[in-house]
Design a protein around this motif. Sequence first.
Motif, PDB file in Angstrom:
ATOM      1  N   ASP A  84      28.585  38.792  44.023  1.00  0.00           N
ATOM      2  CA  ASP A  84      27.481  37.627  43.759  1.00  0.00           C
ATOM      3  C   ASP A  84      27.584  37.233  42.900  1.00  0.00           C
ATOM      4  OD1 ASP A  84      26.388  39.378  45.619  1.00  0.00           O
ATOM      5  OD2 ASP A  84      25.156  40.190  44.234  1.00  0.00           O
ATOM      6  N   TRP A  85      28.216  37.457  41.846  1.00  0.00           N
ATOM      7  CA  TRP A  85      28.577  35.696  40.989  1.00  0.00           C
ATOM      8  C   TRP A  85      29.462  35.028  41.302  1.00  0.00           C
ATOM      9  CZ3 TRP A  85      26.034  33.806  37.285  1.00  0.00           C
ATOM     10  CH2 TRP A  85      26.924  32.764  36.325  1.00  0.00           C
ATOM     11  N   PRO A  88      36.966  37.941  43.432  1.00  0.00           N
ATOM     12  CA  PRO A  88      37.215  39.070  43.610  1.00  0.00           C
ATOM     13  C   PRO A  88      36.863  39.446  45.000  1.00  0.00           C
ATOM     14  CG  PRO A  88      34.546  38.587  43.300  1.00  0.00           C
ATOM     15  CD  PRO A  88      35.901  36.952  43.726  1.00  0.00           C
ATOM     16  N   THR A 139      32.077  39.752  39.934  1.00  0.00           N
ATOM     17  CA  THR A 139      31.439  40.828  40.770  1.00  0.00           C
ATOM     18  C   THR A 139      30.838  39.453  42.116  1.00  0.00           C
ATOM     19  OG1 THR A 139      29.092  39.930  40.522  1.00  0.00           O
ATOM     20  CG2 THR A 139      29.373  41.835  39.770  1.00  0.00           C
ATOM     21  N   THR A 197      32.257  34.666  34.522  1.00  0.00           N
ATOM     22  CA  THR A 197      31.751  35.908  34.616  1.00  0.00           C
ATOM     23  C   THR A 197      29.646  36.306  34.619  1.00  0.00           C
ATOM     24  OG1 THR A 197      31.960  36.502  32.081  1.00  0.00           O
ATOM     25  CG2 THR A 197      33.662  37.580  33.501  1.00  0.00           C
ATOM     26  N   GLU A 198      29.320  37.293  34.828  1.00  0.00           N
ATOM     27  CA  GLU A 198      27.908  36.529  34.400  1.00  0.00           C
ATOM     28  C   GLU A 198      27.809  36.622  32.844  1.00  0.00           C
ATOM     29  OE1 GLU A 198      23.891  38.169  36.775  1.00  0.00           O
ATOM     30  OE2 GLU A 198      25.656  38.884  37.300  1.00  0.00           O
ATOM     31  N   ASP A 224      37.868  40.948  52.291  1.00  0.00           N
ATOM     32  CA  ASP A 224      37.017  40.186  51.501  1.00  0.00           C
ATOM     33  C   ASP A 224      37.792  38.657  51.668  1.00  0.00           C
ATOM     34  OD1 ASP A 224      35.654  42.158  50.397  1.00  0.00           O
ATOM     35  OD2 ASP A 224      37.026  43.209  49.279  1.00  0.00           O
TER      36      ASP A 224
END
Length: 329
Positions: A313-314, A11, A311, A266-267, A17
């Motif tokens: 974080d994930w 992401p 995300t 994905t979470e 990034d």
Amino acid sequence: MSTATGIGSMPGTTSADFAEATRLVLGELPDLPHVPELPGRGVGAQMTGRGLAVVAGLAADLQPAGWRLTDASGADHRRARSLLAQDLDTVEELAQDHVGAFKTQVAGPWTLAATVEKPRGDKVLSDHGARRELAQALAEGIGEHLADLRRRLRGVERWVVQVDEPALAAVVHAQVPTASGFGRHRKVDLPEASAHLEWVVSAITAAGAEAWVHSCAPQVPWSLVADTGVRGLSADLDMLGAGDLDTFAEVLESGRTAVLGVVPSTERPADPSDARVTERVQRWLDMLGLDPEVVRERLVVSPTCGLAGATPDWAARAVRLSATVARNL
């Protein structure tokens, strides 16, 4: 010990990034980090645009219908090449001291043929000569790309090139839509499908790197892919059919690599534990009759496709979980 790596996409929408993604894979996947891909930055950073940035001797431009081969490179094609060079500058800076193995990714010949148009429209896939020319230009470009990477990262002793072929199954099963959207392109005969992949695999091998083929689509002709000279196959475990299991088992038994996408990209409501994911891989090996002690060094763990939609974080969690599962194995 098994190894962990990433499929490629991460992401993010900015150069900052990209730098952060590079730091993540270098820190959490030290045995086989990869050049990150951030498709969220636009068409020049997405699979087809990045593939065309590697292709040698062919020009392209972005049209309303998508990428099209042209007589001279358009602004979007030049931007795609510039973005790739900037990304490699970042990788060079952050991975200057890296030794060991490193992986890069590129769109395969059939995925490019199914997503790029000829100069006068319709997909390259529709023309036998055009798709041959594109595949050969890709093979040449990959050789140049690897030479550039070797100059930048002199401590890397083992290069892996992951050839991404999400459209291969659609190509051989006549599922690629025509320009009108009302029809489908004819299926490509298996000998030709194999030959184009072999050109790319041979170019990678001639450049002193390992060729792996990756697809996260169902119904991929994995037995055909395995016979092209590749050193590794990469797929999401959920996408492998019963007939594919023997092919992956044969690859492992022959001393080649199998990459399994087993960590969700994905979470999920219930956070998967490393113990549960590890147990799933062990059950898969047991079903194939493979001894984990024998094949574990050739077994690679990764997140599943689609990490670009996660995300940040994930994405970081999925990368770390993959590394933990590999250590468990």
